[in-house]
Design a protein around this motif. Structure first.
Motif, PDB file in Angstrom:
ATOM      1  N   PHE A  11       0.821  -1.203   0.000  1.00 58.39           N
ATOM      2  CA  PHE A  11       0.000   0.000   0.000  1.00 58.39           C
ATOM      3  C   PHE A  11       0.857   1.255   0.000  1.00 58.39           C
ATOM      4  O   PHE A  11       0.562   2.229  -0.666  1.00 58.39           O
ATOM      5  N   THR A  12       1.922   1.237   0.774  1.00 57.94           N
ATOM      6  CA  THR A  12       2.831   2.364   0.859  1.00 57.94           C
ATOM      7  C   THR A  12       4.160   1.948   0.255  1.00 57.94           C
ATOM      8  O   THR A  12       4.813   1.057   0.761  1.00 57.94           O
ATOM      9  N   LEU A  13       4.539   2.600  -0.823  1.00 57.76           N
ATOM     10  CA  LEU A  13       5.770   2.251  -1.502  1.00 57.76           C
ATOM     11  C   LEU A  13       6.936   3.033  -0.908  1.00 57.76           C
ATOM     12  O   LEU A  13       6.782   4.161  -0.473  1.00 57.76           O
ATOM     13  N   GLY A  14       8.086   2.402  -0.895  1.00 59.69           N
ATOM     14  CA  GLY A  14       9.302   3.032  -0.407  1.00 59.69           C
ATOM     15  C   GLY A  14      10.505   2.304  -0.974  1.00 59.69           C
ATOM     16  O   GLY A  14      10.378   1.332  -1.706  1.00 59.69           O
ATOM     17  N   LYS A  15      11.670   2.789  -0.637  1.00 62.05           N
ATOM     18  CA  LYS A  15      12.904   2.139  -1.084  1.00 62.05           C
ATOM     19  C   LYS A  15      13.288   1.061  -0.080  1.00 62.05           C
ATOM     20  O   LYS A  15      13.072   1.207   1.115  1.00 62.05           O
ATOM     21  N   CYS A  16      13.897  -0.009  -0.535  1.00 64.92           N
ATOM     22  CA  CYS A  16      14.280  -1.140   0.303  1.00 64.92           C
ATOM     23  C   CYS A  16      15.213  -0.703   1.424  1.00 64.92           C
ATOM     24  O   CYS A  16      14.959  -0.957   2.580  1.00 64.92           O
ATOM     25  N   GLY A  17      16.324  -0.065   1.079  1.00 63.66           N
ATOM     26  CA  GLY A  17      17.232   0.467   2.083  1.00 63.66           C
ATOM     27  C   GLY A  17      18.288  -0.484   2.602  1.00 63.66           C
ATOM     28  O   GLY A  17      19.179  -0.060   3.332  1.00 63.66           O
ATOM     29  N   GLN A  18      18.223  -1.776   2.282  1.00 60.30           N
ATOM     30  CA  GLN A  18      19.278  -2.693   2.706  1.00 60.30           C
ATOM     31  C   GLN A  18      20.570  -2.349   1.968  1.00 60.30           C
ATOM     32  O   GLN A  18      20.554  -1.657   0.959  1.00 60.30           O
ATOM     33  N   MET A  19      21.688  -2.856   2.461  1.00 63.86           N
ATOM     34  CA  MET A  19      22.964  -2.574   1.824  1.00 63.86           C
ATOM     35  C   MET A  19      23.010  -3.204   0.423  1.00 63.86           C
ATOM     36  O   MET A  19      22.720  -4.382   0.250  1.00 63.86           O
ATOM     37  N   ALA A  20      23.357  -2.399  -0.552  1.00 63.58           N
ATOM     38  CA  ALA A  20      23.444  -2.877  -1.934  1.00 63.58           C
ATOM     39  C   ALA A  20      24.716  -3.697  -2.122  1.00 63.58           C
ATOM     40  O   ALA A  20      25.755  -3.387  -1.544  1.00 63.58           O
ATOM     41  N   VAL A  21      24.586  -4.750  -2.914  1.00 55.39           N
ATOM     42  CA  VAL A  21      25.739  -5.601  -3.202  1.00 55.39           C
ATOM     43  C   VAL A  21      26.137  -5.541  -4.672  1.00 55.39           C
ATOM     44  O   VAL A  21      27.187  -6.044  -5.045  1.00 55.39           O
ATOM     45  N   ALA A  22      25.284  -4.939  -5.498  1.00 53.85           N
ATOM     46  CA  ALA A  22      25.561  -4.870  -6.941  1.00 53.85           C
ATOM     47  C   ALA A  22      24.758  -3.731  -7.546  1.00 53.85           C
ATOM     48  O   ALA A  22      23.902  -3.131  -6.889  1.00 53.85           O
ATOM     49  N   GLY A  23      25.042  -3.482  -8.802  1.00 56.89           N
ATOM     50  CA  GLY A  23      24.261  -2.539  -9.588  1.00 56.89           C
ATOM     51  C   GLY A  23      23.553  -3.301 -10.689  1.00 56.89           C
ATOM     52  O   GLY A  23      24.068  -4.301 -11.197  1.00 56.89           O
ATOM     53  N   CYS A  24      22.378  -2.848 -11.062  1.00 57.89           N
ATOM     54  CA  CYS A  24      21.621  -3.491 -12.135  1.00 57.89           C
ATOM     55  C   CYS A  24      22.455  -3.455 -13.416  1.00 57.89           C
ATOM     56  O   CYS A  24      23.029  -2.425 -13.764  1.00 57.89           O
ATOM     57  N   SER A  25      22.506  -4.580 -14.095  1.00 56.22           N
ATOM     58  CA  SER A  25      23.305  -4.655 -15.320  1.00 56.22           C
ATOM     59  C   SER A  25      22.699  -3.847 -16.461  1.00 56.22           C
ATOM     60  O   SER A  25      23.374  -3.590 -17.456  1.00 56.22           O
ATOM     61  N   SER A  26      21.451  -3.410 -16.312  1.00 56.15           N
ATOM     62  CA  SER A  26      20.809  -2.632 -17.364  1.00 56.15           C
ATOM     63  C   SER A  26      20.789  -1.141 -17.046  1.00 56.15           C
ATOM     64  O   SER A  26      21.251  -0.330 -17.834  1.00 56.15           O
ATOM     65  N   CYS A  27      20.274  -0.776 -15.865  1.00 56.49           N
ATOM     66  CA  CYS A  27      20.108   0.648 -15.534  1.00 56.49           C
ATOM     67  C   CYS A  27      21.122   1.167 -14.530  1.00 56.49           C
ATOM     68  O   CYS A  27      21.238   2.371 -14.335  1.00 56.49           O
ATOM     69  N   GLY A  28      21.828   0.266 -13.829  1.00 57.17           N
ATOM     70  CA  GLY A  28      22.834   0.682 -12.858  1.00 57.17           C
ATOM     71  C   GLY A  28      22.304   0.956 -11.472  1.00 57.17           C
ATOM     72  O   GLY A  28      23.067   1.335 -10.579  1.00 57.17           O
ATOM     73  N   ARG A  29      21.012   0.779 -11.244  1.00 55.49           N
ATOM     74  CA  ARG A  29      20.412   1.004  -9.929  1.00 55.49           C
ATOM     75  C   ARG A  29      21.041   0.073  -8.895  1.00 55.49           C
ATOM     76  O   ARG A  29      21.283  -1.092  -9.160  1.00 55.49           O
ATOM     77  N   ALA A  30      21.290   0.598  -7.698  1.00 57.64           N
ATOM     78  CA  ALA A  30      21.855  -0.205  -6.608  1.00 57.64           C
ATOM     79  C   ALA A  30      20.822  -1.222  -6.131  1.00 57.64           C
ATOM     80  O   ALA A  30      19.670  -0.868  -5.879  1.00 57.64           O
ATOM     81  N   ILE A  31      21.245  -2.501  -6.019  1.00 57.28           N
ATOM     82  CA  ILE A  31      20.328  -3.554  -5.578  1.00 57.28           C
ATOM     83  C   ILE A  31      21.000  -4.433  -4.524  1.00 57.28           C
ATOM     84  O   ILE A  31      22.198  -4.671  -4.569  1.00 57.28           O
ATOM     85  N   CYS A  32      20.188  -4.891  -3.568  1.00 56.68           N
ATOM     86  CA  CYS A  32      20.684  -5.762  -2.504  1.00 56.68           C
ATOM     87  C   CYS A  32      20.588  -7.223  -2.953  1.00 56.68           C
ATOM     88  O   CYS A  32      20.024  -7.526  -4.008  1.00 56.68           O
ATOM     89  N   ALA A  33      21.103  -8.111  -2.135  1.00 53.95           N
ATOM     90  CA  ALA A  33      21.111  -9.539  -2.476  1.00 53.95           C
ATOM     91  C   ALA A  33      19.689 -10.100  -2.618  1.00 53.95           C
ATOM     92  O   ALA A  33      19.459 -11.015  -3.409  1.00 53.95           O
ATOM     93  N   ASP A  34      18.723  -9.550  -1.864  1.00 52.03           N
ATOM     94  CA  ASP A  34      17.351 -10.048  -1.933  1.00 52.03           C
ATOM     95  C   ASP A  34      16.637  -9.657  -3.225  1.00 52.03           C
ATOM     96  O   ASP A  34      15.648 -10.275  -3.592  1.00 52.03           O
ATOM     97  N   HIS A  35      17.101  -8.622  -3.892  1.00 53.63           N
ATOM     98  CA  HIS A  35      16.374  -8.108  -5.052  1.00 53.63           C
ATOM     99  C   HIS A  35      17.066  -8.319  -6.392  1.00 53.63           C
ATOM    100  O   HIS A  35      16.601  -7.805  -7.406  1.00 53.63           O
ATOM    101  N   ILE A  36      18.137  -9.065  -6.424  1.00 57.23           N
ATOM    102  CA  ILE A  36      18.794  -9.338  -7.710  1.00 57.23           C
ATOM    103  C   ILE A  36      17.977 -10.373  -8.473  1.00 57.23           C
ATOM    104  O   ILE A  36      17.765 -11.483  -8.007  1.00 57.23           O
ATOM    105  N   ALA A  37      17.507  -9.971  -9.636  1.00 57.83           N
ATOM    106  CA  ALA A  37      16.732 -10.879 -10.484  1.00 57.83           C
ATOM    107  C   ALA A  37      17.686 -11.568 -11.466  1.00 57.83           C
ATOM    108  O   ALA A  37      18.891 -11.322 -11.461  1.00 57.83           O
TER     109      ALA A  37
END
Length: 112
Positions: A11-37
């Motif tokens: 219902f309420t959107l926000g940023k994850c905020g966990q420590m990023a471990v990588a950048g998206c290979s397409s857009c470069g957005r910082a992503i944590c281990a839980d969100h790497i697709a």
């Protein structure tokens, strides 16, 4: 420490905020281990490519398709961009502290 920039929430959107471990290979957005697709993509880029094996990519796809459907429903693909700062302020978590949104003593729930 760079925080994960993936959008989370239901219902309420926000940023994850966990420590990023990588950048998206397409857009470069910082992503944590839980969100790497698959392919090192963030969920939004994976959803754009219809790679829906990650649960966050499925959620991103649903948000994307809702925005597309609603803009088509209103026959205006830029409808959301037409909102001014007053329209968007009601969704701002800090808006309640601003004078425009404080109770003016007339007994109304929202100051108009």
């Amino acid at each position: 420490m760079t925080p994960c920039a993936v959008t989370t929430g239901f219902f309420t959107l926000g940023k994850c905020g966990q420590m990023a471990v990588a950048g998206c290979s397409s857009c470069g957005r910082a992503i944590c281990a839980d969100h790497i697709a698959d392919g090192g993509l963030c969920p939004e880029c994976a959803a754009a490519r219809n790679q829906l094996s990650h649960p966050a990519a499925v959620a991103a796809r649903r948000r994307r398709s809702y925005r597309q459907r609603s803009s088509e429903q209103y026959a205006d693909t830029v409808w959301y961009t037409s909102f001014d700062t007053f329209d968007r302020a009601a969704f701002d978590p800090d808006a309640g502290a601003r004078q425009d949104y404080l109770d003016d003593g007339d007994g109304a729930l929202v100051d108009s």
